[in-house]
Design an enzyme around this catalytic site. Sequence first.
Site, PDB file in Angstrom:
ATOM      1  N   LEU A  64       0.838  -1.196   0.000  1.00 57.76           N
ATOM      2  CA  LEU A  64       0.000   0.000   0.000  1.00 57.76           C
ATOM      3  C   LEU A  64       0.878   1.254   0.000  1.00 57.76           C
ATOM      4  O   LEU A  64       2.058   1.170   0.333  1.00 57.76           O
ATOM      5  CB  LEU A  64      -0.883  -0.030   1.259  1.00 57.76           C
ATOM      6  CG  LEU A  64      -1.780  -1.281   1.354  1.00 57.76           C
ATOM      7  CD1 LEU A  64      -2.241  -1.528   2.771  1.00 57.76           C
ATOM      8  CD2 LEU A  64      -2.959  -1.145   0.408  1.00 57.76           C
ATOM      9  N   PRO A  65       0.298   2.421  -0.354  1.00 58.65           N
ATOM     10  CA  PRO A  65       1.156   3.601  -0.545  1.00 58.65           C
ATOM     11  C   PRO A  65       1.968   4.005   0.694  1.00 58.65           C
ATOM     12  O   PRO A  65       3.172   4.146   0.613  1.00 58.65           O
ATOM     13  CB  PRO A  65       0.162   4.698  -0.942  1.00 58.65           C
ATOM     14  CG  PRO A  65      -1.000   3.966  -1.529  1.00 58.65           C
ATOM     15  CD  PRO A  65      -1.087   2.669  -0.774  1.00 58.65           C
ATOM     16  N   THR A  95       6.366   0.615   1.779  1.00 56.11           N
ATOM     17  CA  THR A  95       7.423   1.406   2.422  1.00 56.11           C
ATOM     18  C   THR A  95       6.747   2.385   3.371  1.00 56.11           C
ATOM     19  O   THR A  95       6.052   3.306   2.926  1.00 56.11           O
ATOM     20  CB  THR A  95       8.243   2.190   1.378  1.00 56.11           C
ATOM     21  OG1 THR A  95       8.759   1.271   0.422  1.00 56.11           O
ATOM     22  CG2 THR A  95       9.388   2.931   2.037  1.00 56.11           C
ATOM     23  N   LYS A 170      15.231  -0.097   4.086  1.00 55.13           N
ATOM     24  CA  LYS A 170      14.644   0.454   2.854  1.00 55.13           C
ATOM     25  C   LYS A 170      14.761   1.986   2.842  1.00 55.13           C
ATOM     26  O   LYS A 170      15.133   2.590   1.829  1.00 55.13           O
ATOM     27  CB  LYS A 170      13.175   0.010   2.764  1.00 55.13           C
ATOM     28  CG  LYS A 170      12.341   0.723   1.735  1.00 55.13           C
ATOM     29  CD  LYS A 170      12.741   0.382   0.322  1.00 55.13           C
ATOM     30  CE  LYS A 170      11.948   1.216  -0.681  1.00 55.13           C
ATOM     31  NZ  LYS A 170      12.474   1.082  -2.033  1.00 55.13           N
ATOM     32  N   LYS A 245       7.996  11.182  -0.219  1.00 56.86           N
ATOM     33  CA  LYS A 245       7.425  10.525   0.972  1.00 56.86           C
ATOM     34  C   LYS A 245       8.505   9.755   1.726  1.00 56.86           C
ATOM     35  O   LYS A 245       8.642   9.875   2.943  1.00 56.86           O
ATOM     36  CB  LYS A 245       6.303   9.569   0.540  1.00 56.86           C
ATOM     37  CG  LYS A 245       5.784   8.676   1.658  1.00 56.86           C
ATOM     38  CD  LYS A 245       5.213   7.352   1.165  1.00 56.86           C
ATOM     39  CE  LYS A 245       6.241   6.425   0.620  1.00 56.86           C
ATOM     40  NZ  LYS A 245       5.900   5.007   0.567  1.00 56.86           N
TER      41      LYS A 245
HETATM   42  P1  NAD Z   1       0.131   2.616  -5.962  1.00 55.24           P
HETATM   43  O1  NAD Z   1      -0.440   3.890  -5.447  1.00 55.24           O
HETATM   44  O2  NAD Z   1       0.288   2.412  -7.435  1.00 55.24           O
HETATM   45  O3  NAD Z   1      -0.731   1.359  -5.417  1.00 55.24           O
HETATM   46  C1  NAD Z   1      -1.254   1.264  -4.123  1.00 55.24           C
HETATM   47  C2  NAD Z   1      -2.617   0.573  -4.176  1.00 55.24           C
HETATM   48  O4  NAD Z   1      -3.118   0.456  -2.823  1.00 55.24           O
HETATM   49  C3  NAD Z   1      -3.668   1.331  -4.972  1.00 55.24           C
HETATM   50  O5  NAD Z   1      -4.260   0.474  -5.939  1.00 55.24           O
HETATM   51  C4  NAD Z   1      -4.680   1.776  -3.905  1.00 55.24           C
HETATM   52  O6  NAD Z   1      -6.005   1.849  -4.389  1.00 55.24           O
HETATM   53  C5  NAD Z   1      -4.526   0.685  -2.865  1.00 55.24           C
HETATM   54  N1  NAD Z   1      -5.000   1.050  -1.526  1.00 55.24           N
HETATM   55  C6  NAD Z   1      -4.792   2.205  -0.850  1.00 55.24           C
HETATM   56  N2  NAD Z   1      -5.363   2.134   0.383  1.00 55.24           N
HETATM   57  C7  NAD Z   1      -5.930   0.903   0.480  1.00 55.24           C
HETATM   58  C8  NAD Z   1      -6.647   0.234   1.520  1.00 55.24           C
HETATM   59  N3  NAD Z   1      -6.898   0.805   2.692  1.00 55.24           N
HETATM   60  N4  NAD Z   1      -7.095  -1.022   1.267  1.00 55.24           N
HETATM   61  C9  NAD Z   1      -6.850  -1.628   0.064  1.00 55.24           C
HETATM   62  N5  NAD Z   1      -6.184  -1.038  -0.948  1.00 55.24           N
HETATM   63  C10 NAD Z   1      -5.719   0.211  -0.748  1.00 55.24           C
HETATM   64  O7  NAD Z   1       1.545   2.460  -5.220  1.00 55.24           O
HETATM   65  P2  NAD Z   1       2.788   1.533  -5.684  1.00 55.24           P
HETATM   66  O8  NAD Z   1       3.662   2.293  -6.614  1.00 55.24           O
HETATM   67  O9  NAD Z   1       2.282   0.185  -6.025  1.00 55.24           O
HETATM   68  O10 NAD Z   1       3.601   1.489  -4.283  1.00 55.24           O
HETATM   69  C11 NAD Z   1       3.179   0.693  -3.206  1.00 55.24           C
HETATM   70  C12 NAD Z   1       4.276   0.703  -2.137  1.00 55.24           C
HETATM   71  O11 NAD Z   1       5.489   0.161  -2.695  1.00 55.24           O
HETATM   72  C13 NAD Z   1       4.623   2.116  -1.624  1.00 55.24           C
HETATM   73  O12 NAD Z   1       4.842   2.077  -0.234  1.00 55.24           O
HETATM   74  C14 NAD Z   1       5.897   2.468  -2.384  1.00 55.24           C
HETATM   75  O13 NAD Z   1       6.716   3.396  -1.671  1.00 55.24           O
HETATM   76  C15 NAD Z   1       6.543   1.097  -2.494  1.00 55.24           C
HETATM   77  N6  NAD Z   1       7.481   0.976  -3.637  1.00 55.24           N
HETATM   78  C16 NAD Z   1       7.106   1.401  -4.874  1.00 55.24           C
HETATM   79  C17 NAD Z   1       8.008   1.299  -5.937  1.00 55.24           C
HETATM   80  C18 NAD Z   1       7.647   1.776  -7.338  1.00 55.24           C
HETATM   81  O14 NAD Z   1       8.547   1.835  -8.191  1.00 55.24           O
HETATM   82  N7  NAD Z   1       6.393   2.114  -7.603  1.00 55.24           N
HETATM   83  C19 NAD Z   1       9.286   0.762  -5.717  1.00 55.24           C
HETATM   84  C20 NAD Z   1       9.629   0.309  -4.448  1.00 55.24           C
HETATM   85  C21 NAD Z   1       8.710   0.427  -3.403  1.00 55.24           C
END
Ligand code: NAD
Length: 300
Positions: A64-65, A95, A170, A245
Amino acid sequence: MKIGFIGIGAMGQPMLANLLKHGHQIVAYDVVEPALAGAVKAGATRAASSAAAARDSELVVTILPSSSHVEAAYLGPGGVLEGIGAGRLCIDMSTIDPSVSRRVAEAVTKRGARFIDAPVSGGVPRATDGTLAIMVGGDARDFEEARPVLAAMGANIIHVGPVGAGEVAKLCNNLVAGVAAVAVSEAFRIAEGFGVDPKILTDVISKSSGNTWVMEHMHPVPGLVGKAPSSRDYAPGFTTDLMAKDLGLVVNAARELRVPVVVAPAAQQALRLASSHGFGRKDFSSIYMFLRASSRESPV
Ligand code: NAD
């Protein structure tokens, strides 16, 4: 294994696809309907809430975000805590603030279940290839139990320490990467001002003490690294907002411990400014576009 998978975003979607590819059954949930529909199309079963996804599975994965979303998904109404069975294992791959991981772990433990944090590095390309780096905080036995599931999504899986330690590792990594991205962009803007060819500067730095993974793989100048987000109009990748963030989280953690941090807050503010000027949903290497020189008429 039957896995409850919560959070089907940029990372969750390909990670879920790899779990399916390895023969796991997935019960998926996301608050956004099109994200959930995407998971169902990929072969997952739809759950009506996080609680339902947890109730119907042997193990729970969340990605999740940020901290507030993880707290809502675990502790809020219809959250994991309402559905989780005694002895079950939860793996949070988001993260987030390490102290939030510990708080959620405590609540999960009170319900008789278990929790580890397992944030990831490598972005969407490595999530797609199943070669993410995964850093784990939690009990050693829980880590061993999670390892086969994590191995379906990642290649380098490292046990860092107790709950929260994965997040600490991380955030420290992203401090280095976030600061490096700003530094590399500043360097290439200065070189540009002096008329130095960015390709030649890349050759020089890559063979010198300033070389960095961020320049090699996420070069901010378009056209120099074919696979870099800069070469496709800074499509993420990893967004400026997510990097801002993470730098915010690491700066807060440092302040709590009274560790002086100088360059991380500066990089965070540069990324925040870039975000408020429209670069928030672009890849974080777009900080280069934001750091344009002002006009020649401006006083030095
Ligand atoms: P994103 O915003 O694309 O996806 C997050 C998903 O979580 C969304 O579909 C959202 O609708 C869902 N969500 C939010 N609140 C919710 C809840 N209460 N219940 C159910 N679903 C819920 O984000 P992402 O890019 O997939 O990143 C996710 C995590 O991974 C973050 O913490 C980010 O820092 C980490 N991360 C991302 C990357 C990258 O390149 N995108 C790389 C490493 C780490």
